[in-house]
Design a protein around this motif. Structure first.
Motif, mmCIF file in Angstrom:
data_model
loop_
_atom_site.group_PDB
_atom_site.id
_atom_site.type_symbol
_atom_site.label_atom_id
_atom_site.label_comp_id
_atom_site.label_asym_id
_atom_site.label_seq_id
_atom_site.Cartn_x
_atom_site.Cartn_y
_atom_site.Cartn_z
ATOM 1 N N THR A 106 -4.219 -51.526 24.804
ATOM 2 C CA THR A 106 -3.272 -51.083 23.776
ATOM 3 C C THR A 106 -1.947 -51.832 23.894
ATOM 4 N N LEU A 107 -1.537 -52.141 25.133
ATOM 5 C CA LEU A 107 -0.307 -52.908 25.339
ATOM 6 C C LEU A 107 -0.518 -54.363 24.940
ATOM 7 N N ASP A 108 -1.639 -54.921 25.368
ATOM 8 C CA ASP A 108 -1.957 -56.310 25.078
ATOM 9 C C ASP A 108 -2.015 -56.548 23.569
ATOM 10 N N LEU A 109 -2.597 -55.587 22.849
ATOM 11 C CA LEU A 109 -2.727 -55.730 21.406
ATOM 12 C C LEU A 109 -1.407 -55.487 20.675
ATOM 13 N N GLN A 110 -0.555 -54.629 21.227
ATOM 14 C CA GLN A 110 0.720 -54.363 20.556
ATOM 15 C C GLN A 110 1.544 -55.635 20.431
ATOM 16 N N VAL A 111 1.581 -56.434 21.490
ATOM 17 C CA VAL A 111 2.373 -57.668 21.432
ATOM 18 C C VAL A 111 1.706 -58.718 20.536
ATOM 19 N N LYS A 112 0.459 -58.461 20.143
ATOM 20 C CA LYS A 112 -0.242 -59.345 19.203
ATOM 21 C C LYS A 112 -0.187 -58.788 17.782
ATOM 22 N N GLY A 113 0.636 -57.740 17.611
ATOM 23 C CA GLY A 113 0.849 -57.197 16.276
ATOM 24 C C GLY A 113 -0.149 -56.150 15.822
ATOM 25 N N LYS A 114 -0.941 -55.614 16.770
ATOM 26 C CA LYS A 114 -1.936 -54.599 16.436
ATOM 27 C C LYS A 114 -1.496 -53.250 16.988
ATOM 28 N N SER A 115 -1.593 -52.221 16.157
ATOM 29 C CA SER A 115 -1.176 -50.879 16.574
ATOM 30 C C SER A 115 -2.406 -50.054 16.964
ATOM 31 N N ILE A 116 -2.615 -49.927 18.258
ATOM 32 C CA ILE A 116 -3.756 -49.199 18.827
ATOM 33 C C ILE A 116 -3.200 -48.159 19.794
ATOM 34 N N GLU A 117 -3.822 -46.973 19.844
ATOM 35 C CA GLU A 117 -3.329 -45.953 20.769
ATOM 36 C C GLU A 117 -4.470 -45.230 21.467
ATOM 37 N N SER A 118 -4.212 -44.850 22.711
ATOM 38 C CA SER A 118 -5.149 -44.019 23.460
ATOM 39 C C SER A 118 -5.034 -42.593 22.929
ATOM 40 N N VAL A 119 -6.168 -42.010 22.550
ATOM 41 C CA VAL A 119 -6.191 -40.658 22.001
ATOM 42 C C VAL A 119 -6.617 -39.648 23.063
ATOM 43 N N VAL A 120 -7.533 -40.057 23.942
ATOM 44 C CA VAL A 120 -7.954 -39.226 25.077
ATOM 45 C C VAL A 120 -7.973 -40.119 26.310
ATOM 46 N N GLN A 121 -7.221 -39.738 27.334
ATOM 47 C CA GLN A 121 -7.163 -40.540 28.556
ATOM 48 C C GLN A 121 -8.138 -39.963 29.578
ATOM 49 N N PHE A 122 -9.234 -40.666 29.808
ATOM 50 C CA PHE A 122 -10.263 -40.179 30.730
ATOM 51 C C PHE A 122 -9.842 -40.264 32.192
ATOM 52 N N SER A 123 -8.964 -41.199 32.520
ATOM 53 C CA SER A 123 -8.782 -41.527 33.940
ATOM 54 C C SER A 123 -7.338 -41.749 34.346
ATOM 55 N N GLN A 124 -7.139 -41.691 35.654
ATOM 56 C CA GLN A 124 -5.818 -41.899 36.251
ATOM 57 C C GLN A 124 -5.839 -43.004 37.309
ATOM 58 N N ALA A 125 -6.969 -43.682 37.427
ATOM 59 C CA ALA A 125 -7.138 -44.808 38.352
ATOM 60 C C ALA A 125 -8.115 -45.778 37.704
ATOM 61 N N PRO A 126 -8.110 -47.045 38.102
ATOM 62 C CA PRO A 126 -8.973 -48.022 37.435
ATOM 63 C C PRO A 126 -10.468 -47.791 37.609
ATOM 64 N N GLY A 127 -10.884 -47.222 38.749
ATOM 65 C CA GLY A 127 -12.312 -47.080 39.007
ATOM 66 C C GLY A 127 -12.956 -48.402 39.385
ATOM 67 N N GLU A 128 -12.146 -49.440 39.552
ATOM 68 C CA GLU A 128 -12.637 -50.787 39.848
ATOM 69 C C GLU A 128 -12.630 -51.063 41.345
ATOM 70 N N VAL A 129 -13.530 -51.952 41.749
ATOM 71 C CA VAL A 129 -13.628 -52.348 43.152
ATOM 72 C C VAL A 129 -13.727 -53.866 43.233
ATOM 73 N N GLU A 130 -12.918 -54.470 44.065
ATOM 74 C CA GLU A 130 -13.052 -55.901 44.348
ATOM 75 C C GLU A 130 -13.997 -56.038 45.535
ATOM 76 N N VAL A 131 -15.118 -56.691 45.292
ATOM 77 C CA VAL A 131 -16.098 -56.902 46.354
ATOM 78 C C VAL A 131 -16.168 -58.382 46.697
ATOM 79 N N VAL A 132 -16.472 -58.671 47.941
ATOM 80 C CA VAL A 132 -16.624 -60.050 48.386
ATOM 81 C C VAL A 132 -18.050 -60.238 48.888
ATOM 82 N N SER A 133 -18.635 -61.380 48.588
ATOM 83 C CA SER A 133 -20.005 -61.627 49.020
ATOM 84 C C SER A 133 -20.072 -61.745 50.537
#
Length: 351
Positions: A106-133
Motif C-alpha cells: 500500500t505504501l509502495d503503490l501510494q508513491v506510484k499514484g495508486k490509492s490502496i488500503e488495508s481493510v483487515v490486518q491479519f498479522s503483526q509480524a512478517p511470518g517470513e524466515v531467512e534460511v541458508v542452504s
C-alpha cells in the motif's frame, strides 16, 4: 540472477509483474482458482491471494472453509498467484476486487499514484524466515554475509524482496552487492536451495518446515513472531492483510463490512483453536502428505496473527522505516500513512 538459467523465467515474470502495475494482470489461464466458491449465492467478490497454501495467508481459505463468507451473504472466489506482487498487479488492473498480501504494497503503490488500503490486518509480524542452504551455512552466518550471494525471493518487487533488501542494508550490505533471484515458494524454492541456485532466501511455512525436515537448510533470521519482528526490524511489522482499492471500498462499504466481519470471525476462531484443529479445516493437499509437519508449520507461524484484524500500534511506521532504508522512491517521498489502512470496518466487526 543472470547466472541462474533455471530460474530465468521466474525472474522475468517477477520483473514483468513489477513493471506492469497499471497494465493488464496475468491471463486468467495462468491463475489458479480454488474452485471453492461461496455456493453461487450472494454478492460476488474475487480475491487474489499471493499463495493460497502459504500459512501467512491461511485466513483467506480458512474463512471460506468455516463458512463465514456464506454467512455474510458473499460469494467469494479465491484465486492464487505464487507471489504477492502478482496479487497486487491483479488488484490494480481491476481483475479482482481484493488482494490478500503484504500491507507494505500500500505504501509502495501510494508513491506510484495508486490509492490502496488495508481493510483487515491479519498479522503483526512478517511470518517470513531467512534460511541458508547447508552448503552455504559456513559462509553465511548473518545478513552481514549477504555480499556476493544469490538470495531467493518469491518474486522481484515482492515483500520477500523488500525485506531481504532491508536486512542487507541494515547490516552494511548495499542492495547492489547481492543478487536477488525469483524462485517462488514451495518446491521451486527448495530445489533452488538444494541445487545451489541460491545461497539463502526468504520464505514462509510450510516451505520452512519442509526445508528443516529435509535438512536442506538452516534458519538465519526468524520473523514469525512479534519478538522476531522486533529483533530484525525494530518493531511490529504488519504484513498479511486484505487490501483493496480505496475508491472501491468507499463505493462498496456494505460489502467491505461483510468481508471484515467474516475475516475477524476467522481470526478470533484461530486464536481459540490449536494448530492441529486449524490444519484439519484446511484442504487435504495443503499438507502435502504430511499432516503432522503441516500442523507444526501452522503452530510456528500462529504468533504472527492478530485476533481482531486491527492494525498494530506503530506498525505502519515500522514498515515505512524499512522501505525508506533501500527504496529511493519512498525515501524521497512523503507517505500519508493514514491513507494506507482503515480500521473502520474491523472496529464495527469487533463490536
Amino acid at each position: 540472477m543472470r547466472k541462474t538459467a533455471r530460474y530465468a523465467a521466474l525472474a522475468a515474470s517477477g520483473l514483468l509483474a513489477l513493471s506492469s502495475l497499471t497494465a493488464c494482470a496475468n491471463d486468467a489461464a495462468g491463475t489458479t482458482s480454488t474452485g471453492g466458491k461461496g455456493g453461487g449465492k450472494g454478492e460476488k467478490v474475487k480475491i487474489m491471494v499471493g499463495g493460497l497454501d502459504k500459512v501467512i495467508y491461511l485466513p483467506a481459505m480458512l474463512t471460506q472453509r468455516l463458512g463465514y463468507f456464506d454467512a455474510e451473504g458473499l460469494d467469494v472466489e479465491l484465486l492464487s498467484e505464487p507471489a504477492g506482487v502478482q496479487a497486487e498487479t491483479a488488484l490494480v488492473s481491476g481483475q479482482v476486487q481484493g488482494a490478500v498480501g503484504f500491507y507494505d504494497h500500500t505504501l509502495d503503490l501510494q508513491v506510484k499514484g495508486k490509492s490502496i488500503e488495508s481493510v483487515v490486518q491479519f498479522s503483526q509480524a512478517p511470518g517470513e524466515v531467512e534460511v541458508v542452504s547447508d552448503k552455504a551455512a559456513g559462509s553465511v552466518k548473518s545478513p552481514k554475509d549477504f555480499k556476493g550471494k544469490k538470495l531467493g525471493v518469491t518474486g522481484l518487487g515482492s515483500s520477500t524482496d523488500f525485506l531481504s533488501k532491508y536486512l542487507a542494508v541494515k547490516n552494511g550490505v548495499d542492495v547492489s552487492e547481492f543478487t536477488p533471484v525469483a524462485v517462488g515458494a514451495g518446491p521451486t524454492f527448495i530445489a533452488a536451495l538444494q541445487q545451489g541456485s541460491i545461497d539463502a532466501g526468504m520464505t514462509t511455512d510450510p516451505t520452512v518446515a519442509t526445508i528443516l525436515d529435509k535438512k536442506a537448510g538452516k534458519i538465519l533470521v526468524d520473523m514469525r513472531t512479534p519478538a522476531g519482528s522486533q529483533a530484525a526490524l525494530g518493531g511490529p511489522y504488519p504484513s498479511s492483510s486484505l487490501y483493496m482499492q480505496t475508491d472501491w471500498v468507499n463505493g462498496h462499504k456494505a460489502t467491505a463490512q461483510k468481508l471484515a466481519n467474516a475475516f475477524v470471525k476467522t481470526l478470533k476462531w484461530m486464536s481459540t483453536h490449536s494448530a492441529t484443529e486449524i490444519a484439519d479445516k484446511m484442504p487435504a493437499d495443503y499438507s502435502q502428505g504430511n499432516r503432522l509437519l503441516y500442523a507444526a508449520a501452522i503452530k510456528s507461524t500462529l504468533p504472527m496473527f492478530t485476533d481482531d484484524g486491527v492494525m498494530p500500534k506503530n506498525g505502519p511506521e515500522t514498515v515505512e522505516k524499512v522501505l525508506k532504508a533501500f527504496n529511493p522512491a519512498i525515501k524521497n517521498a512523503e507517505v500519508d500513512l493514514s491513507k494506507t489502512y482503515t480500521t473502520e470496518f474491523v472496529d464495527k466487526a469487533k463490536g
